[in-house]
Design a protein around this motif. Structure first.
Motif, PDB file in Angstrom:
ATOM      1  N   ARG A 185       0.853  -1.182   0.000  1.00  0.00           N
ATOM      2  CA  ARG A 185       0.000   0.000   0.000  1.00  0.00           C
ATOM      3  C   ARG A 185       0.896   1.242   0.000  1.00  0.00           C
ATOM      4  O   ARG A 185       1.703   1.442   0.913  1.00  0.00           O
ATOM      5  CB  ARG A 185      -0.931  -0.002   1.209  1.00  0.00           C
ATOM      6  N   ALA A 216       2.336   6.170 -10.050  1.00  0.00           N
ATOM      7  CA  ALA A 216       1.152   5.730  -9.324  1.00  0.00           C
ATOM      8  C   ALA A 216       0.281   4.831 -10.198  1.00  0.00           C
ATOM      9  O   ALA A 216      -0.269   3.822  -9.733  1.00  0.00           O
ATOM     10  CB  ALA A 216       0.356   6.947  -8.845  1.00  0.00           C
ATOM     11  N   ARG A 217       0.141   5.178 -11.463  1.00  0.00           N
ATOM     12  CA  ARG A 217      -0.633   4.344 -12.381  1.00  0.00           C
ATOM     13  C   ARG A 217       0.008   2.971 -12.545  1.00  0.00           C
ATOM     14  O   ARG A 217      -0.679   1.943 -12.566  1.00  0.00           O
ATOM     15  CB  ARG A 217      -0.741   5.036 -13.739  1.00  0.00           C
ATOM     16  N   THR A 233      -0.670   0.864  -9.551  1.00  0.00           N
ATOM     17  CA  THR A 233      -2.075   0.447  -9.546  1.00  0.00           C
ATOM     18  C   THR A 233      -2.305  -0.703 -10.504  1.00  0.00           C
ATOM     19  O   THR A 233      -2.995  -1.681 -10.176  1.00  0.00           O
ATOM     20  CB  THR A 233      -2.985   1.636  -9.914  1.00  0.00           C
ATOM     21  N   GLU A 234      -1.713  -0.610 -11.704  1.00  0.00           N
ATOM     22  CA  GLU A 234      -1.868  -1.676 -12.691  1.00  0.00           C
ATOM     23  C   GLU A 234      -1.244  -2.985 -12.220  1.00  0.00           C
ATOM     24  O   GLU A 234      -1.657  -4.060 -12.641  1.00  0.00           O
ATOM     25  CB  GLU A 234      -1.245  -1.238 -14.018  1.00  0.00           C
ATOM     26  N   ARG A 235      -0.260  -2.891 -11.335  1.00  0.00           N
ATOM     27  CA  ARG A 235       0.390  -4.089 -10.795  1.00  0.00           C
ATOM     28  C   ARG A 235      -0.327  -4.623  -9.551  1.00  0.00           C
ATOM     29  O   ARG A 235       0.139  -5.565  -8.916  1.00  0.00           O
ATOM     30  CB  ARG A 235       1.850  -3.796 -10.464  1.00  0.00           C
ATOM     31  N   HIS A 287      -1.179  -2.815  -6.674  1.00  0.00           N
ATOM     32  CA  HIS A 287      -0.848  -2.198  -5.396  1.00  0.00           C
ATOM     33  C   HIS A 287      -1.778  -1.021  -5.127  1.00  0.00           C
ATOM     34  O   HIS A 287      -1.881  -0.112  -5.965  1.00  0.00           O
ATOM     35  CB  HIS A 287       0.602  -1.707  -5.394  1.00  0.00           C
ATOM     36  N   PRO A 288      -2.475  -0.975  -4.004  1.00  0.00           N
ATOM     37  CA  PRO A 288      -3.340   0.170  -3.678  1.00  0.00           C
ATOM     38  C   PRO A 288      -2.523   1.449  -3.538  1.00  0.00           C
ATOM     39  O   PRO A 288      -1.457   1.457  -2.919  1.00  0.00           O
ATOM     40  CB  PRO A 288      -3.978  -0.230  -2.344  1.00  0.00           C
ATOM     41  N   VAL A 289      -3.027   2.534  -4.113  1.00  0.00           N
ATOM     42  CA  VAL A 289      -2.334   3.820  -4.123  1.00  0.00           C
ATOM     43  C   VAL A 289      -3.304   4.916  -3.704  1.00  0.00           C
ATOM     44  O   VAL A 289      -4.483   4.902  -4.098  1.00  0.00           O
ATOM     45  CB  VAL A 289      -1.765   4.131  -5.528  1.00  0.00           C
ATOM     46  N   PHE A 334      -7.548   8.482  -8.324  1.00  0.00           N
ATOM     47  CA  PHE A 334      -6.891   7.963  -7.127  1.00  0.00           C
ATOM     48  C   PHE A 334      -7.639   8.388  -5.854  1.00  0.00           C
ATOM     49  O   PHE A 334      -8.159   9.506  -5.792  1.00  0.00           O
ATOM     50  CB  PHE A 334      -5.455   8.486  -7.033  1.00  0.00           C
TER      51      PHE A 334
END
Length: 227
Positions: free
Chosen positions: A2, A22-23, A26-28, A30-32, A49
């Motif tokens: 996170r 951040a993108r 997120t694509e991997r 992981h919460p952002v 986000f």
């Protein structure tokens, strides 16, 4: 993992460079989330986000400290940089709460968001910093002293430099520094205006930019250069 991204109280240029990273996280999977002043968390919200709004330091002053162009840059630096330092100290309590509530595993800060660095030191949270124009820690200590006397720990965690390796002097590199290619553009490719092909080189061509924030109060100044 996170990740809580933190931006300082300034213009959009403080947030835009963090969005591609951040993108990617997120694509991997992981919460952002983003933490920062309201005008920047509103923009992060437009990018999709989750956000946490931090209060602004009423004593910090405007985004750009007024200074005469004739004033040496080293003389202006304590005023300009000190603004971000004061704001960082002001937002530490709120950011500590936000990191705890978000259950952050890592803080990701832009260059001027020293509040994340301070919270990382206080709560032993790792802090990553994507950077484009690193300031050597010894220079920060010389300009501001105090907090930055121990600036050798400023990049004790992951330090990402974005750009060609030859851009960065050796003194800007530390044991946790990694150099990466610039991220992709935030927006899709755009076409060049057709009138560019009509330029024949007989007159000078000057490129003027409004940077990342369009200041409506300056539009008339830019229009004076229009043909």
């Amino acid at each position: 993992m996170r990740a809580l991204f933190t931006v300082a109280d300034g213009g959009y240029r403080h947030l835009y460079p963090l969005v591609p990273l951040a993108r990617d996280l997120t694509e991997r999977g992981h919460p952002v989330a983003f933490a920062g002043p309201s005008h920047l968390t509103a923009l992060a919200d437009e990018f999709g986000f989750p956000t946490v709004t931090l209060s602004r330091d009423p004593a910090a002053g405007p985004d750009v400290a007024p200074a005469s162009a004739a004033t040496p840059s080293l003389s202006r630096a304590p005023t300009a940089v000190g603004r971000y330092l004061r704001n960082a100290v002001h937002t530490v309590p709120e950011l500590r709460t936000a990191a705890r509530d978000w259950q952050a595993d890592v803080l990701v800060r832009e260059t001027a968001a020293w509040s994340a660095w301070l919270v990382g030191e206080l709560d032993e949270l790792p802090v990553a910093v994507p950077d484009y124009a690193p300031t050597p820690p010894r220079l920060l200590a010389m300009l501001l002293g105090g907090l930055f006397q121990q600036a050798r720990s400023l990049h004790r965690w992951l330090h990402l430099l974005v750009g060609p390796p030859r851009w960065f002097p050796a003194r800007s590199l530390g044991p946790a520094t990694q150099i990466r290619q610039p991220p992709p553009a935030l927006y899709g490719a755009s076409e060049m205006p057709s009138w560019l092909s009509e330029l024949d080189g007989s007159r000078p061509c000057v490129y003027v930019t409004l940077a990342v924030v369009e200041d409506g109060g300056m539009l008339d100044l830019f229009r004076t250069g229009a043909p």
